[in-house]
Motif scaffolding. Structure first.
Motif, PDB file in Angstrom:
ATOM      1  N   LEU A   1     -18.759  -5.946   5.872  1.00  0.00           N
ATOM      2  CA  LEU A   1     -17.552  -5.920   5.046  1.00  0.00           C
ATOM      3  C   LEU A   1     -16.835  -7.268   5.083  1.00  0.00           C
ATOM      4  CD1 LEU A   1     -16.174  -2.392   5.963  1.00  0.00           C
ATOM      5  CD2 LEU A   1     -17.061  -3.121   3.725  1.00  0.00           C
ATOM      6  N   GLY A   2     -16.732  -7.840   6.269  1.00  0.00           N
ATOM      7  CA  GLY A   2     -16.024  -9.110   6.421  1.00  0.00           C
ATOM      8  C   GLY A   2     -16.689 -10.269   5.708  1.00  0.00           C
ATOM      9  N   MET A   3     -18.010 -10.277   5.699  1.00  0.00           N
ATOM     10  CA  MET A   3     -18.753 -11.367   5.055  1.00  0.00           C
ATOM     11  C   MET A   3     -19.099 -11.066   3.603  1.00  0.00           C
ATOM     12  SD  MET A   3     -18.959 -13.831   7.226  1.00  0.00           S
ATOM     13  CE  MET A   3     -20.217 -14.865   6.491  1.00  0.00           C
ATOM     14  N   GLY A   4     -19.137  -9.780   3.247  1.00  0.00           N
ATOM     15  CA  GLY A   4     -19.474  -9.405   1.876  1.00  0.00           C
ATOM     16  C   GLY A   4     -20.963  -9.334   1.603  1.00  0.00           C
ATOM     17  N   PHE A   5     -21.782  -9.269   2.663  1.00  0.00           N
ATOM     18  CA  PHE A   5     -23.242  -9.196   2.526  1.00  0.00           C
ATOM     19  C   PHE A   5     -23.779  -8.089   3.416  1.00  0.00           C
ATOM     20  CE2 PHE A   5     -22.305 -13.861   3.176  1.00  0.00           C
ATOM     21  CZ  PHE A   5     -22.217 -14.201   1.839  1.00  0.00           C
ATOM     22  N   GLY A   6     -24.966  -7.596   3.063  1.00  0.00           N
ATOM     23  CA  GLY A   6     -25.675  -6.683   3.943  1.00  0.00           C
ATOM     24  C   GLY A   6     -26.206  -7.421   5.158  1.00  0.00           C
ATOM     25  N   GLY A   7     -26.635  -6.663   6.156  1.00  0.00           N
ATOM     26  CA  GLY A   7     -27.071  -7.213   7.435  1.00  0.00           C
ATOM     27  C   GLY A   7     -28.222  -8.197   7.347  1.00  0.00           C
ATOM     28  N   ARG A   8     -29.141  -8.005   6.404  1.00  0.00           N
ATOM     29  CA  ARG A   8     -30.267  -8.941   6.286  1.00  0.00           C
ATOM     30  C   ARG A   8     -29.806 -10.333   5.857  1.00  0.00           C
ATOM     31  NH1 ARG A   8     -35.081  -7.183   7.408  1.00  0.00           N
ATOM     32  NH2 ARG A   8     -35.268  -4.933   7.619  1.00  0.00           N
ATOM     33  N   GLU A   9     -28.852 -10.402   4.945  1.00  0.00           N
ATOM     34  CA  GLU A   9     -28.335 -11.714   4.528  1.00  0.00           C
ATOM     35  C   GLU A   9     -27.511 -12.340   5.655  1.00  0.00           C
ATOM     36  OE1 GLU A   9     -27.541 -15.158   2.412  1.00  0.00           O
ATOM     37  OE2 GLU A   9     -29.118 -13.657   2.155  1.00  0.00           O
ATOM     38  N   ILE A  10     -26.771 -11.525   6.368  1.00  0.00           N
ATOM     39  CA  ILE A  10     -26.009 -12.051   7.502  1.00  0.00           C
ATOM     40  C   ILE A  10     -26.967 -12.626   8.543  1.00  0.00           C
ATOM     41  CG2 ILE A  10     -24.501 -11.430   9.425  1.00  0.00           C
ATOM     42  CD1 ILE A  10     -23.107  -9.477   7.516  1.00  0.00           C
ATOM     43  N   ALA A  11     -28.076 -11.939   8.799  1.00  0.00           N
ATOM     44  CA  ALA A  11     -29.062 -12.435   9.768  1.00  0.00           C
ATOM     45  C   ALA A  11     -29.634 -13.782   9.331  1.00  0.00           C
ATOM     46  CB  ALA A  11     -30.181 -11.412   9.944  1.00  0.00           C
ATOM     47  N   ARG A  12     -29.959 -13.923   8.048  1.00  0.00           N
ATOM     48  CA  ARG A  12     -30.473 -15.207   7.537  1.00  0.00           C
ATOM     49  C   ARG A  12     -29.452 -16.319   7.724  1.00  0.00           C
ATOM     50  NH1 ARG A  12     -32.962 -11.818   3.815  1.00  0.00           N
ATOM     51  NH2 ARG A  12     -31.251 -11.827   2.353  1.00  0.00           N
ATOM     52  N   ARG A  13     -28.233 -16.038   7.388  1.00  0.00           N
ATOM     53  CA  ARG A  13     -27.190 -17.058   7.508  1.00  0.00           C
ATOM     54  C   ARG A  13     -26.912 -17.412   8.968  1.00  0.00           C
ATOM     55  NH1 ARG A  13     -23.197 -17.111   2.564  1.00  0.00           N
ATOM     56  NH2 ARG A  13     -24.661 -16.449   0.942  1.00  0.00           N
ATOM     57  N   ALA A  14     -26.978 -16.421   9.850  1.00  0.00           N
ATOM     58  CA  ALA A  14     -26.754 -16.686  11.276  1.00  0.00           C
ATOM     59  C   ALA A  14     -27.835 -17.605  11.836  1.00  0.00           C
ATOM     60  CB  ALA A  14     -26.713 -15.380  12.056  1.00  0.00           C
TER      61      ALA A  14
END
Length: 143
Positions: free
Chosen positions: A63-76
């Protein structure tokens, strides 16, 4: 359309039911509204004690980033310093792996997020998507 307690309960129950049907490890599933407030949370018998916090951080991070977990993982992976820093900014945490899924309606409007923890991140996501589908909604994993 908004995310109701009834829909959130359906999502959590179907998520846990899918995990049991597939023989996954005991899970915890949480549904957050768009403001990050918990509507429903259940922890399976045998799920470890910190699973609610991990599941909540997966959903809240989405919710905070506005992306699902897979996109958050890529960005991390691409920006580890940034993700190390934002953990302090997110009051409910952020866990940059699959298992956090945004909930959308048929028009793509954001209704909330599901966080699941207890098995592999991929299996957590599979269960979350089944729960969201059982409620007649769409999951956004960030794939």
């Amino acid at each position: 359309m908004s995310l109701t307690l009834e829909l959130a309960s359906t999502i959590v129950d179907a998520t846990l039911g899918e995990a049991r049907a597939r023989g996954f490890a005991p899970l915890c599933a949480v549904v957050l509204d768009p403001g990050g407030h918990a509507l429903a949370l259940k922890r399976d018998d045998g799920a470890s004690i910190s699973r609610p916090e991990i599941a909540t951080a997966k959903a809240a991070g989405c919710l905070g980033m506005g992306f699902g977990g897979r996109e958050i993982a890529r960005r991390a992976q691409a920006m580890p310093g940034f993700f190390a820093a934002i953990g302090q900014v997110f009051p409910k945490g952020i866990v940059p792996v699959p298992g956090g899924v945004l909930i959308r309606d048929a028009e793509g409007i954001l209704l909330g997020a599901v966080g699941v923890s207890g098995d592999t991140s991929d299996n957590d996501e599979i269960a979350a998507l089944a729960g969201i589908a059982a409620a007649g909604l769409h999951g956004d994993t960030g794939a």
